[in-house]
Write a protein that holds these residues in place. Structure first.
Motif, PDB file in Angstrom:
ATOM      1  N   THR A 128     -21.867  32.383 -31.163  1.00 40.18           N
ATOM      2  CA  THR A 128     -22.605  33.573 -30.718  1.00 40.18           C
ATOM      3  C   THR A 128     -22.097  34.095 -29.376  1.00 40.18           C
ATOM      4  OG1 THR A 128     -24.589  33.072 -31.968  1.00 40.18           O
ATOM      5  CG2 THR A 128     -24.893  34.338 -29.955  1.00 40.18           C
ATOM      6  N   ALA A 129     -21.716  33.178 -28.483  1.00 40.87           N
ATOM      7  CA  ALA A 129     -21.219  33.628 -27.170  1.00 40.87           C
ATOM      8  C   ALA A 129     -19.961  34.476 -27.358  1.00 40.87           C
ATOM      9  CB  ALA A 129     -20.945  32.424 -26.275  1.00 40.87           C
ATOM     10  N   GLY A 130     -19.058  34.007 -28.211  1.00 42.31           N
ATOM     11  CA  GLY A 130     -17.823  34.752 -28.458  1.00 42.31           C
ATOM     12  C   GLY A 130     -18.081  36.053 -29.193  1.00 42.31           C
ATOM     13  N   ILE A 131     -18.949  35.995 -30.205  1.00 39.56           N
ATOM     14  CA  ILE A 131     -19.272  37.199 -30.984  1.00 39.56           C
ATOM     15  C   ILE A 131     -19.890  38.257 -30.059  1.00 39.56           C
ATOM     16  CG2 ILE A 131     -20.907  38.072 -32.745  1.00 39.56           C
ATOM     17  CD1 ILE A 131     -18.554  36.776 -34.088  1.00 39.56           C
ATOM     18  N   THR A 132     -20.743  37.817 -29.152  1.00 41.24           N
ATOM     19  CA  THR A 132     -21.401  38.751 -28.223  1.00 41.24           C
ATOM     20  C   THR A 132     -20.368  39.409 -27.296  1.00 41.24           C
ATOM     21  OG1 THR A 132     -23.354  37.368 -28.304  1.00 41.24           O
ATOM     22  CG2 THR A 132     -23.230  38.891 -26.456  1.00 41.24           C
TER      23      THR A 132
END
Ligand SMILES: NC(=O)c1ccc[n+]([C@@H]2O[C@H](COP(=O)([O-])OP(=O)(O)OC[C@H]3O[C@@H](n4cnc5c(N)ncnc54)[C@H](OP(=O)(O)O)[C@@H]3O)[C@@H](O)[C@H]2O)c1
Length: 323
Positions: A128-132
């Motif tokens: 999620t951190a990367g996707i965000t």
């Protein structure tokens, strides 16, 4: 058959979280059963573990909005048994049992085949951190941000911030990282920050200030976001994803109507499944070696303490959880 999972329980308003043995037959019977190999800790997991009803309505519950692993059972022909996959967001870990667990059972739409060349640990680390960060980069470029532009990234030592520093740096942007932690300075420079600053004046009452940045990626919100909007160049933009300093935003309309600044919202959980392959392509610009300095590996039993540290704003980098 039994499986191990982290379970949050509520007793008279007190929330506790520890590893337990659960029955696989009791897990929701969704289309796809995935044997999880890695999860990663997110702020939303920490909120769920603290009893935040905005994230998780009812307990007992298993947190974990990110997971990577191997398909064990699938009723959708798009996903085959033994296929390596990654799952981020949607309702997983919120009101559907999450990936701080040996197994998850989820709708097939939430499941993404492991991107080419990625291993399970790297996919969960990005999660999620990367996707965000990738949504932020994508939206800002679509707004008109040019390679080489000067970008401010806030909460830079945290999970989303540190990956955003690496992603914007790897994509040719001049990154100023804002971090309160002196011990994060060398890490952020290694990740690609051109400079690290440790404070930002949020008290100047003027509605507009001299432009300092072409754009910003903000995880903090509140007064900091309001102050950043005043200092972005005309036609620049700010991508906003977080609320660590609060949910309020008090601003005038002047940054928008005099400077043409764009405020771009990010919701990684509900981001359409059909557009996610593009985000994983963007994340391919971040090889495993590039983000290795920000990753720390932990067993499941350490997650409750890590979550506590995260809610205190003291996290550094990305906690990868080996299941
Ligand atoms: N919208 C979305 O799709 C989405 C997706 C993922 C995360 N988020 C949100 O993004 C935020 C960050 O998530 P994360 O996983 O990166 O959390 P994190 O690892 O805890 O990082 C947050 C960082 O923000 C800074 N910070 C913490 N408290 C602060 C405060 N009161 N004032 C100013 N700075 C503060 C700290 O960095 P420094 O010490 O370096 O300043 C901290 O390390 C959270 O609000 C999370 O809910 C949103």
């Amino acid at each position: 058959m039994n499986y191990r999972a982290l379970v949050i329980r509520e007793d008279r308003g007190i929330f506790t979280c520890k590893e337990e043995e659960l029955h696989l037959e009791d897990l929701d019977k969704n289309e796809v059963l995935v044997r999880i190999k890695y999860s990663a800790l997110n702020f939303k997991d920490a909120l769920s573990m603290s009893g935040n009803r905005g994230v998780t309505k009812s307990y007992p519950h298993t947190p974990g909005i990110d997971g990577s692993g191997i398909v064990e059972r699938s009723s959708n022909p798009r996903l085959s048994i033994n296929q390596e996959v990654v799952i981020t967001g949607f309702d997983m870990g919120m009101n559907t049992y999450g990936a701080m667990s040996e197994y998850v059972s989820v709708p097939s739409e939430w499941v993404v085949p492991l991107p080419d060349g990625m291993d399970l640990a790297h996919a969960a680390t990005l999660g999620t951190a990367g996707i965000t960060a990738a949504i932020g980069l994508d939206k800002m470029e679509k707004y008109g941000l040019q390679k080489g532009a000067h970008i401010l990234i806030t909460g830079a030592s945290g999970a989303v911030g540190s990956i955003a520093v690496a992603l914007f740096g790897a994509n040719g942007y001049k990154v100023t990282a804002l971090s309160s932690k002196p011990q994060a300075v060398s890490l952020l420079k290694e990740l690609g920050a051109y400079e690290v600053i440790d404070n930002f004046d949020t008290d100047n009452p003027k509605p507009l200030l001299k432009p300092r940045f072409d754009g910003a990626f903000d995880v903090v919100g509140g007064k900091l976001l309001a102050s950043i909007l005043k200092q972005v160049s005309p036609e620049g933009c700010v991508a906003c994803c977080g609320l660590v300093a609060g949910t309020e935003l008090s601003t005038t309309v002047l940054p928008f109507i005099l400077n043409g600044v764009g405020l771009l919202g990010i919701n990684s959980a509900t981001y359409p499944a059909s557009k996610r392959a593009h985000l994983w392509n963007i994340l391919q610009t971040l090889p495993k070696e590039k983000i290795a300095p920000l990753v720390h590996l932990h067993p499941l039993k350490e997650v409750p303490q890590l979550a506590k540290t995260m809610l205190e704003g003291k996290s550094l980098g990305r906690a990868l959880i080996e299941i």
